[in-house]
Design an enzyme around this catalytic site. Structure first.
Site, PDB file in Angstrom:
ATOM      1  CG  ASP A  66      -3.630   6.368   0.670  1.00 37.35           C
ATOM      2  OD1 ASP A  66      -4.555   5.666   1.078  1.00 37.35           O
ATOM      3  OD2 ASP A  66      -3.349   7.490   1.133  1.00 37.35           O
ATOM      4  CD  GLU A 121      -8.346   5.505  -1.129  1.00 42.97           C
ATOM      5  OE1 GLU A 121      -9.208   5.484  -0.236  1.00 42.97           O
ATOM      6  OE2 GLU A 121      -7.253   6.099  -0.988  1.00 42.97           O
ATOM      7  CG  ASP A 177      -2.105   0.803   1.169  1.00 41.37           C
ATOM      8  OD1 ASP A 177      -2.053   1.825   0.461  1.00 41.37           O
ATOM      9  OD2 ASP A 177      -3.116   0.459   1.815  1.00 41.37           O
ATOM     10  CG  HIS A 181      -8.384   0.605   5.523  1.00 40.53           C
ATOM     11  ND1 HIS A 181      -8.411   0.442   4.148  1.00 40.53           N
ATOM     12  CD2 HIS A 181      -7.737   1.763   5.746  1.00 40.53           C
ATOM     13  CE1 HIS A 181      -7.804   1.477   3.588  1.00 40.53           C
ATOM     14  NE2 HIS A 181      -7.371   2.290   4.526  1.00 40.53           N
ATOM     15  CG  ASP A 182     -10.390   4.201   4.610  1.00 38.71           C
ATOM     16  OD1 ASP A 182      -9.752   4.245   5.673  1.00 38.71           O
ATOM     17  OD2 ASP A 182      -9.870   4.368   3.492  1.00 38.71           O
TER      18      ASP A 182
END
Ligand code: GLC
Length: 543
Positions: A194, A247, A94, A321-322
């Site tokens: 990200d 993302e 990531d 995870h968000d």
């Protein structure tokens, strides 16, 4: 190229604590490789494990070359990559390249007045004793932080500990390419980038008229160039094609599809959130709002068809995870817990794209039963609680909003068994990690012993994808149905798979010529021209 692949996302701190330290680490992922293999996983995306203060869950990277000591060391990472490889799985790293932690050596040099490193970021003089623009941080407050010693502000789109990098500076690009090439050489199987559509910042900084400033730095023209550069000078150098997923924050479908075109000149696929923002009020997240299922359905259809037309790489997911847990949000984590978990999985996983599963969804992990504002841990949640109270909301309402929206729900300890600490470790006190009390009933061990479990259904779904080219390569076509139903066909040559899902808690009629003998997957035992609450039925026919 990756539509046959299944990606599993691990949030390493809360996945498995193999060292009994109170929090998970890389060795915890290595220890669970057999579990992932058995599930049918091809790629493991691990949220950041680089040196960090974990102000934002590791998304505040201090050093891109070092593993955070709490996560392990380089030897353990090498071991994980090797062990995963032996089992036919690859590791996706990531990469948080929109910003660095303000503790990074680059930022620290900038703070000391080094002009070379100040150019790595956006340091600007005050304008009339005010921040350079009125932009707001996505975590609340101004997007500019004042540094008295320099009499300058620096830009942080996220928390003030995350300073935005100046991608327009060729020296920054050089450093980023070095980082990527370093991890490619160490065996990364892919990268998740990200908030990567925010890299390109404007040349001139202006006030926003009626927003938080995102229109100036989201999906800017130059962004595609940056992807082309990293692709040409790093990604394409790998010995095997890398899986790259971008993302995207507040993007449009046109821009999103550009980034993930068939020629792989930029990214192999993108992650967008439109279908999840259906419980936002006026596009604002931090308020109470029911899910608009009609919108949910329409958005899934719109993006599937558009990406198909553009031949761009898409992803299939409802959790990360968000996000709060999808089962508590779009399903029913009570009476129809099992049925709705299975329906949601089949509904999205049989569409066109690459499947992403987030840790725990394969056993139907639910939202955490928060009872107090003091129980929230994540910095975004804590920041938003302050902002909501400051804006005049009562504690009661704030708690209700957080219970619906907080990303702490997805960061609770993975529930491995009904034993102490859900088998997350050997009983060491958990270090700022919540444990959902329902672990006694919802856990991996109990589902492994149950042939009708959610876990078993996920395994079956994955096998179905792997064994049916219609799901990988087939055309997707949606059927006209009532709002409670989403139905689509996946067609390849003379074969057709039809997925019919009831996304509601009501029983609904579904008249069809499809024959019961053709059913290849069903989360109930029967089907008779009616769909039970959250029923999903999959048919396969040749003609
Ligand atoms: C991404 C991450 C999120 C993080 C943010 C800032 O959206 O998924 O967890 O807080 O970027 O890095």
């Amino acid at each position: 190229m990756f539509n046959d692949k299944i990606v599993y996302q691990v949030f390493p701190k809360t996945f498995y604590d193999a060292k009994n330290t109170g929090a998970g680490q890389l060795a915890g992922v290595t220890a669970k490789l057999d579990y992932l293999k058995e599930l049918g996983i091809d790629y493991i995306w691990i949220s950041p494990f680089f040196k960090s203060d974990f102000v934002d869950g590791g998304y505040d990277v201090i050093d891109y070359y070092q593993i955070d000591p709490s996560m392990g060391d380089e030897k353990e990472l090498a071991n994980l990559i090797k062990e995963a490889d032996n089992k036919g799985m690859k590791i996706i790293m990531d990469m948080v390249l929109n910003h660095t932690s303000t503790k990074s050596a680059w930022f620290q040099a900038a703070l000391k007045g080094d002009k070379y490193y100040q150019d790595f970021y956006f340091f600007k003089k005050p304008v009339n004793n005010q921040p350079p623009t009125n932009w707001l941080s996505k975590f609340g407050g101004s997007a500019w932080e004042y540094v008295e010693k320099l009499d300058m502000y620096y830009l942080h789109v996220f928390s003030k500990e995350q300073a935005d990098l100046n991608w327009a500076n060729p020296e920054v690009q050089k450093e980023i390419l070095k980082v990527l090439n370093y991890w490619i050489a160490k065996g990364a199987g892919g990268f998740r980038f990200d908030v990567c559509n925010l890299y390109g910042k404007p040349e001139v900084f202006e006030d926003s008229i009626n927003s938080d400033g995102r229109e100036f730095y989201t999906d800017s023209e130059i962004n595609e160039k940056y992807f082309e550069i990293i692709n040409k000078l790093a990604l394409k150098k790998a010995s095997e094609p890398l899986l790259t997923v971008g993302e995207l924050s507040s993007t449009s479908k046109e821009k999103a599809a550009n980034y993930a075109q068939e020629d792989y000149s930029q990214l192999s696929m993108i992650f967008n959130f439109h279908h999840l923002k259906v419980d936002f009020k006026n596009n604002q997240k931090w308020n109470l709002c029911d899910v608009d299922f009609k919108k949910f359905k329409d958005l899934l259809i719109e993006w599937q068809l558009y990406f198909q037309e553009r031949k761009s790489g898409h992803t299939l997911f409802l959790n990360n995870h968000d996000q709060p847990r999808a089962i508590s949000r779009f399903g029913n984590d009570n009476k129809y817990w099992k049925e709705s978990a299975k329906m949601l999985a089949a509904l999205v996983q049989l569409m066109k794209g690459t499947v992403f599963i987030y840790q725990g969804e394969e056993i139907g992990m639910t939202n955490y039963p928060f009872e107090s504002l003091d129980d929230f841990i994540d910095s975004e949640s804590v920041g938003q609680i302050k902002a909501l109270i400051k804006a005049g909301n009562s504690e009661d309402l704030t708690l209700k909003i957080m219970k619906q929206k907080s990303r702490d729900h997805s960061r609770t300890a993975m529930q491995w068994s009904g034993k102490t600490n859900a088998g997350f470790n050997q009983g060491q006190k958990l270090d700022k990690i919540l444990l959902n009390p329902n672990y006694k009933t919802i856990n991996v061990v109990s589902q492994k012993n149950d042939s009708d479990s959610i876990l078993k259904f996920y395994q079956d779904l994955i096998k179905l994808r792997k064994n049916n080219l219609e799901i990988i390569d087939g055309v997707i076509r949606f059927l006209q149905t009532s709002d409670e139903i989403i139905a689509y066909e996946r067609i390849l040559e003379s074969s057709k798979i039809t997925v019919v899902a009831n996304i509601s808690v009501k029983e609904v009629n579904f008249k069809t010529d499809l024959k019961s003998e053709k059913i290849i997957l069903n989360n109930y035992t029967d089907f008779n021209q009616k769909l039970k609450p959250y029923q999903v039925v999959v048919f396969k026919e040749s003609y």
